[in-house]
Design an enzyme around this catalytic site. Structure first.
Site, PDB file in Angstrom:
ATOM      1  NE  ARG A  44      39.003 -42.861  50.180  1.00  0.00           N
ATOM      2  CZ  ARG A  44      38.827 -41.579  50.427  1.00  0.00           C
ATOM      3  NH1 ARG A  44      37.664 -40.996  50.157  1.00  0.00           N
ATOM      4  NH2 ARG A  44      39.788 -40.858  50.964  1.00  0.00           N
ATOM      5  CE  LYS A 101      46.380 -31.335  55.079  1.00  0.00           C
ATOM      6  NZ  LYS A 101      45.832 -32.658  55.082  1.00  0.00           N
ATOM      7  N   GLY A 154      45.727 -37.203  50.732  1.00  0.00           N
ATOM      8  CA  GLY A 154      44.882 -37.130  49.545  1.00  0.00           C
ATOM      9  C   GLY A 154      45.601 -36.495  48.371  1.00  0.00           C
ATOM     10  N   GLY A 158      44.213 -37.891  56.488  1.00  0.00           N
ATOM     11  CA  GLY A 158      44.287 -37.401  57.858  1.00  0.00           C
ATOM     12  C   GLY A 158      44.632 -38.506  58.842  1.00  0.00           C
TER      13      GLY A 158
HETATM   14  P1  ADP Z   1      48.156 -34.000  51.568  1.00  0.00           P
HETATM   15  O1  ADP Z   1      46.708 -33.897  51.117  1.00  0.00           O
HETATM   16  O2  ADP Z   1      48.961 -34.876  50.660  1.00  0.00           O
HETATM   17  O3  ADP Z   1      48.260 -34.353  53.021  1.00  0.00           O
HETATM   18  P2  ADP Z   1      48.308 -31.149  52.059  1.00  0.00           P
HETATM   19  O4  ADP Z   1      46.824 -31.111  52.046  1.00  0.00           O
HETATM   20  O5  ADP Z   1      49.020 -30.849  53.307  1.00  0.00           O
HETATM   21  O6  ADP Z   1      48.814 -32.558  51.441  1.00  0.00           O
HETATM   22  O7  ADP Z   1      48.883 -30.128  51.005  1.00  0.00           O
HETATM   23  C1  ADP Z   1      48.503 -30.123  49.651  1.00  0.00           C
HETATM   24  C2  ADP Z   1      48.386 -28.704  49.171  1.00  0.00           C
HETATM   25  O8  ADP Z   1      49.594 -27.993  49.391  1.00  0.00           O
HETATM   26  C3  ADP Z   1      48.127 -28.659  47.687  1.00  0.00           C
HETATM   27  O9  ADP Z   1      46.868 -28.073  47.468  1.00  0.00           O
HETATM   28  C4  ADP Z   1      49.247 -27.772  47.160  1.00  0.00           C
HETATM   29  O10 ADP Z   1      48.834 -26.856  46.184  1.00  0.00           O
HETATM   30  C5  ADP Z   1      49.704 -27.039  48.399  1.00  0.00           C
HETATM   31  N1  ADP Z   1      51.076 -26.552  48.243  1.00  0.00           N
HETATM   32  C6  ADP Z   1      52.162 -27.269  47.914  1.00  0.00           C
HETATM   33  N2  ADP Z   1      53.235 -26.472  47.786  1.00  0.00           N
HETATM   34  C7  ADP Z   1      52.830 -25.204  48.050  1.00  0.00           C
HETATM   35  C8  ADP Z   1      53.471 -23.937  48.080  1.00  0.00           C
HETATM   36  N3  ADP Z   1      54.753 -23.824  47.792  1.00  0.00           N
HETATM   37  N4  ADP Z   1      52.730 -22.873  48.409  1.00  0.00           N
HETATM   38  C9  ADP Z   1      51.426 -22.988  48.690  1.00  0.00           C
HETATM   39  N5  ADP Z   1      50.754 -24.155  48.683  1.00  0.00           N
HETATM   40  C10 ADP Z   1      51.443 -25.258  48.366  1.00  0.00           C
HETATM   41 MG    MG Z   2      45.185 -32.326  51.371  1.00  0.00          MG
END
Ligand code: ADP
Ligand code: MG
Length: 409
Positions: A36, A198, A357, A380
């Site tokens: 960053r 999410k 992230g 986000g």
């Molecule tokens: P990003 O940070 O890339 O936007 P999110 O925060 O939405 O992604 O999601 C990331 C989380 O989703 C990780 O902590 C991961 O462990 C969880 N995750 C991925 N697949 C599954 C699953 N099948 N069941 C439960 N949690 C999951």
């Molecule tokens: Mg995340």
């Protein structure tokens, strides 16, 4: 973009108040991953080389609105001084008499870093009096903190509304231009890959892009809400009950009766299943359903092959959210294979954008971060942008000046 940008500003001899995202990991008083900080260097170097007097401000962590040495930006000042090969003066606070004195002593091309703006609770509540104190440090404002552009805080929105010229820095500008292209004019076929946890946030993205894409591939924890909406057994997999109806609607839209409007909506065909996210043993469930007592923790081999095939047809790719609980080595295969496929498609000429992230962490794990066209610095913020939500940090910037018409010869 339709906002003032750094190249529109006259910087020489001016006090240039600049919001950056220096929210980096600190361990033992040293900066860990400095991605960053490096991402802000083009803007920082521009202000210095134009002879501006640079006043940097940022947040770091969540210090609960009062000073907490754990969240001091001091290690960042030292690290930045090393990168710039010039002194970076560290202020003891971000407002107050002593800081004002330091600001008034700044010479052209010098750099001052204010202490963590979240040491004051007035930052996140965007108190006008606090925003005024921050704004008084500068004559012009630059926002280069894309990662906090979705927050209406004093150092992002408050100061932008007070100072007459509030412009986007190079990082913010490049993020906005790239994501705008992914929303408005992506080259087709356009494949969007969504995963992670999410569900509701990502459904908003689906709703906003569904008429513009060629295929949507859904994996990770969010896939189970969609499978449930299709009537598939999902056992103890992650489920967002409140999103089932919206998930169902999205699939109805994808299955448009007009063939030219139809798009591929691909859900996992098989899964890695386990009794819990940390379970040492796991197996592949060979078809769509999952029995009770088990949860889906990663996409299975058939799904990996199907996703890969689609990804390799793409000319544009947007990816957010891991395909499984990738923090556990055993459940990282789907995410790593998808990362490799996106990198391969990029090597073949596709334009790829990745935000989030956890998604960026997964890219690093797969060792392909350098092969992606654009890795967003905002998790986000990039998601809200793709969902079509106006980001307050960008909205608060000054409108772009109209370019003078070129007179006819
Ligand atoms: P990003 O940070 O890339 O936007 P999110 O925060 O939405 O992604 O999601 C990331 C989380 O989703 C990780 O902590 C991961 O462990 C969880 N995750 C991925 N697949 C599954 C699953 N099948 N069941 C439960 N949690 C999951
Ligand atoms: Mg995340």
């Amino acid at each position: 973009m339709d906002r003032l940008v750094i190249d529109d500003l006259e910087l020489k001899g001016k006090r240039v108040l600049t919001r950056v995202d220096f929210n980096v990991p600190i361990a033992d008083g040293k900066v860990g991953d400095d991605t960053r900080i490096r991402a802000a260097l083009p803007t920082i170097n521009k202000v210095i080389s134009d002879g501006g007097r640079l006043i940097l401000m940022s947040h770091l962590g969540r210090p609960k609105g009062k000073p907490d040495s754990k969240f001091s930006l001091k290690p960042v000042a030292e690290h930045l001084a090393g990168l710039l090969e010039k002194p970076v003066v560290m202020a003891a606070d971000c407002v107050g008499d002593s800081v004002e004195k330091q600001v008034s002593k700044l010479q052209d091309g010098e750099v001052l870093l204010l202490e963590n703006v979240r040491f004051h609770k007035e930052e996140t509540s965007n108190e006008p009096e606090f925003a005024k104190q921050l704004a008084d440090h500068g004559e012009v404002f630059i926002n280069d903190a894309f990662g906090t552009a979705h927050r209406a805080h004093a150092s992002t929105v408050g100061v932008a509304k007070i100072l007459k010229e509030a412009a986007a820095g190079y990082l913010l500008q490049s993020e906005v231009e790239t994501l705008t292209k992914m929303l408005e004019s992506p080259e087709k076929p356009y494949v969007v890959i969504l995963g992670g946890a999410k569900v509701a946030d990502k459904l908003q993205v689906i709703r906003n892009i569904i008429t513009k894409v060629s295929a949507i591939l859904v994996g990770g924890g969010m896939a189970y809400t969609f499978l449930k909406a299709r009537g598939t057994e999902i056992g103890d997999s992650l489920l967002d009950d409140n999103s089932i109806a919206t998930a169902h609607n999205a699939m109805v839209v994808a299955d448009n009766p007009h063939p030219e409007k139809r798009l591929d909506f691909v859900l996992p065909l098989d899964h890695t299943v386990a009794s819990s996210p940390k379970a040492p043993d796991f197996q592949t469930s060979p078809n769509g359903g999952i029995a009770s007592g088990a949860m889906g923790v990663d996409i299975g081999p058939k799904t990996i092959a199907a996703f890969r095939e689609k990804i390799l047809t793409a000319k544009s790719i947007f990816w957010n959210g891991p395909m499984g609980i990738f923090e556990n080595e055993n459940f990282a295969t789907g995410t790593i294979e998808v990362a490799k496929a996106v990198a391969e498609a990029t090597g073949n000429g596709a334009f790829s954008v990745i935000g989030g992230g956890d998604s960026v962490a997964a890219l690093e794990k797969a060792g392909v971060k350098e092969s992606i066209s654009h890795v967003s610095t905002g998790g986000g913020a990039s998601l809200e942008f793709m969902a079509g939500i106006d980001l307050p940090g960008i909205n608060a910037l000054s409108k772009a000046k109209k370019k003078p018409e070129v007179a006819a010869q």
